[in-house]
Design a protein around this motif. Structure first.
Motif, short mmCIF file in Angstrom:
data_model
loop_
_atom_site.label_atom_id
_atom_site.label_comp_id
_atom_site.label_asym_id
_atom_site.label_seq_id
_atom_site.Cartn_x
_atom_site.Cartn_y
_atom_site.Cartn_z
N ALA A 1 0.81 -1.22 0.00
CA ALA A 1 0.00 0.00 0.00
C ALA A 1 0.85 1.27 0.00
O ALA A 1 0.31 2.37 0.06
CB ALA A 1 -0.93 0.00 1.21
N GLY A 2 2.19 1.14 -0.03
CA GLY A 2 3.05 2.31 -0.09
C GLY A 2 3.50 2.82 1.26
O GLY A 2 4.01 3.92 1.37
N GLY A 3 3.34 2.02 2.31
CA GLY A 3 3.78 2.42 3.64
C GLY A 3 5.08 1.74 4.02
O GLY A 3 5.77 1.16 3.19
N LEU A 4 5.41 1.86 5.29
CA LEU A 4 6.61 1.22 5.84
C LEU A 4 6.21 0.30 6.98
O LEU A 4 5.37 0.66 7.80
CB LEU A 4 7.58 2.27 6.38
CG LEU A 4 8.39 3.07 5.40
CD1 LEU A 4 9.25 4.08 6.14
CD2 LEU A 4 9.26 2.18 4.55
N ARG A 5 6.85 -0.85 7.05
CA ARG A 5 6.58 -1.81 8.11
C ARG A 5 7.90 -2.28 8.69
O ARG A 5 8.78 -2.72 7.97
CB ARG A 5 5.79 -2.99 7.56
CG ARG A 5 5.46 -4.04 8.56
CD ARG A 5 4.46 -5.03 7.99
NE ARG A 5 3.96 -5.89 9.02
CZ ARG A 5 3.06 -5.55 9.92
NH1 ARG A 5 2.55 -4.36 9.91
NH2 ARG A 5 2.67 -6.40 10.84
N ASP A 6 8.03 -2.17 10.00
CA ASP A 6 9.19 -2.68 10.72
C ASP A 6 8.93 -4.15 11.00
O ASP A 6 7.86 -4.50 11.51
CB ASP A 6 9.38 -1.90 12.02
CG ASP A 6 10.62 -2.34 12.77
OD1 ASP A 6 10.61 -3.47 13.30
OD2 ASP A 6 11.57 -1.55 12.85
N PRO A 7 9.88 -5.04 10.69
CA PRO A 7 9.63 -6.47 10.90
C PRO A 7 9.42 -6.83 12.37
O PRO A 7 8.81 -7.85 12.67
CB PRO A 7 10.87 -7.16 10.35
CG PRO A 7 11.77 -6.11 9.86
CD PRO A 7 11.15 -4.78 10.07
N VAL A 8 9.88 -5.99 13.30
CA VAL A 8 9.75 -6.29 14.72
C VAL A 8 8.55 -5.58 15.34
O VAL A 8 7.72 -6.20 15.99
CB VAL A 8 11.05 -5.91 15.48
CG1 VAL A 8 10.88 -6.12 16.97
CG2 VAL A 8 12.23 -6.71 14.95
#
Length: 139
Positions: A5-12
């Motif tokens: 969706a064009g966002g950022l996700r931290d794996p933790v």
């Protein structure tokens, strides 16, 4: 890690930003400073933003220079649509929008980072640090 969706996700920690977008528009200016002082700029019309951001509160406006290019950085907060009864003293914004803009080679470049209140609590410092690294190379 970027999301579909064009966002950022931290794996933790999970979602850090619901939107990270860069855009470029032609302009007659050779520097963003020609458009006015950062705190006096009409952001929606000057930066090509959607009209809904005109309702946002300007929390901070700053000027920085990187590689000889002037950047204007903004922190915006869209007002809450509904206040949480548990927070009697304050209403959190419905959305935090970080912007960074510059003019390079007669192109107005804008970085936009959107964060929900939860994302802002988790990653606000990191998102501001991300915005501070925004730079545009000469073509």
């Amino acid at each position: 890690v970027s999301t579909d969706a064009g966002g950022l996700r931290d794996p933790v920690t999970g979602s850090a930003a619901s939107l990270v977008r860069m855009s470029a528009l032609p302009t007659g200016a050779s520097s963003i400073a020609e458009l006015g002082k950062p705190e006096q700029l009409q952001l929606v019309s000057s930066l090509g933003l959607e009209a809904g951001l005109a309702k946002a509160d300007l929390v901070a406006a700053a000027r920085r220079t990187a590689d000889g290019v002037v950047f204007y950085d903004y922190d915006l907060a869209l007002p809450a649509t509904k206040c949480d009864d548990t927070l009697a003293a304050a209403c959190l914004p419905s959305l935090v929008v970080l912007l960074s803009a510059c003019v390079r080679d007669r192109q107005l470049h804008v970085l936009r980072v959107d964060a929900s209140p939860d994302e802002w609590r988790r990653a606000g410092k990191a998102l501001k640090a991300l915005r501070s690294t925004f730079a545009v190379a000469a073509s």
